[in-house]
Design an enzyme around this catalytic site. Sequence first.
Site, mmCIF file in Angstrom:
data_model
loop_
_atom_site.group_PDB
_atom_site.id
_atom_site.type_symbol
_atom_site.label_atom_id
_atom_site.label_comp_id
_atom_site.label_asym_id
_atom_site.label_seq_id
_atom_site.Cartn_x
_atom_site.Cartn_y
_atom_site.Cartn_z
ATOM 1 N N GLU A 14 17.573 -63.305 43.428
ATOM 2 C CA GLU A 14 17.367 -63.184 42.386
ATOM 3 C C GLU A 14 18.336 -62.082 41.753
ATOM 4 O O GLU A 14 17.705 -62.623 40.229
ATOM 5 C CB GLU A 14 15.717 -63.238 41.969
ATOM 6 C CG GLU A 14 14.905 -61.583 42.327
ATOM 7 C CD GLU A 14 15.313 -61.598 43.938
ATOM 8 O OE1 GLU A 14 15.257 -62.180 44.356
ATOM 9 O OE2 GLU A 14 13.937 -60.573 43.775
ATOM 10 N N CYS B 231 11.570 -60.496 50.022
ATOM 11 C CA CYS B 231 11.780 -58.742 50.212
ATOM 12 C C CYS B 231 9.628 -58.761 50.527
ATOM 13 O O CYS B 231 10.034 -59.577 51.715
ATOM 14 C CB CYS B 231 12.614 -58.183 49.338
ATOM 15 S SG CYS B 231 12.166 -56.639 49.921
ATOM 16 N N HIS C 193 17.560 -59.714 47.749
ATOM 17 C CA HIS C 193 16.673 -60.150 46.715
ATOM 18 C C HIS C 193 17.805 -60.953 46.012
ATOM 19 O O HIS C 193 18.909 -59.979 45.650
ATOM 20 C CB HIS C 193 16.417 -58.935 46.155
ATOM 21 C CG HIS C 193 15.683 -58.294 46.647
ATOM 22 N ND1 HIS C 193 14.478 -58.615 45.693
ATOM 23 C CD2 HIS C 193 14.840 -57.068 46.842
ATOM 24 C CE1 HIS C 193 13.543 -57.255 46.040
ATOM 25 N NE2 HIS C 193 14.115 -56.740 47.004
HETATM 26 N N1 GLN Z 1 9.253 -51.811 50.760
HETATM 27 C C1 GLN Z 1 8.199 -53.432 49.585
HETATM 28 C C2 GLN Z 1 7.176 -53.340 50.686
HETATM 29 O O1 GLN Z 1 6.462 -52.781 51.406
HETATM 30 C C3 GLN Z 1 9.244 -54.347 49.853
HETATM 31 C C4 GLN Z 1 10.528 -53.936 48.088
HETATM 32 C C5 GLN Z 1 10.763 -54.494 48.466
HETATM 33 O O2 GLN Z 1 10.458 -55.499 47.851
HETATM 34 N N2 GLN Z 1 12.402 -54.276 47.477
HETATM 35 O O3 GLN Z 1 6.404 -53.875 49.903
#
Ligand code: GLN
Length: 200
Positions: A178, A78, A176
């Site tokens: 994790e 992410c 994710h």
């Molecule tokens: N929206 C977040 C960003 O721009 C990422 C979100 C996440 O890691 N769950 O960094």
Amino acid sequence: MKVGVLALQGDFREHLATLSRLGADASEVKTVEQLRAVHALVIPGGESTTISKLAIAFGLMEPIREAIKSGFPVYGSCAGMILLSKTILDPASGQESFGGIDISVRRNAFGRQVDSFESDLTIAGISGEPVRAIFIRAPWVESASEDVKVLASVTIDGTSHPVAVQQGRALATSFHPEISGDDRIHRFFLEEICQRAVGK
Ligand code: GLN
């Protein structure tokens, strides 16, 4: 092999727990010394703008860039995917990335209605049942160079968007693993990327 998890912000504890469950020697990385003591690095989910600013403040931005350039195995989930991208299409002011994967990413790409959602994904290289993928204000890959392997995509309004990619020893997912309890992505990283890097 020692695997570091960048522990500046975000869900690094969940990555540490998953890696330890798989038998890896996992530890937090907050300093250059801690970075030098590991052989691979995981960049967690969280807020990529904050992680970027803290990495600059902690003197880790350049050392991590250099490590990745020299072939250090890395995995980002992410926000971690955003930080491993070559280009962030909509960065916050002052936001930088480590690079490593020749992709451009769009942050918060799935929009408000589907801000957070779950999906069963078939991922190249992961056998068995589809992976239950949890997306939280996730990015998607908008474009990728031909050296980038797309491992999984999500189709929105008829358009397919890559959400899992690999380029050499760098792996990234929009979702994710994790926090899902399904350890197969981390196992893939450890077995197919990290162990191959050390020639086991
Ligand atoms: N929206 C977040 C960003 O721009 C990422 C979100 C996440 O890691 N769950 O960094």
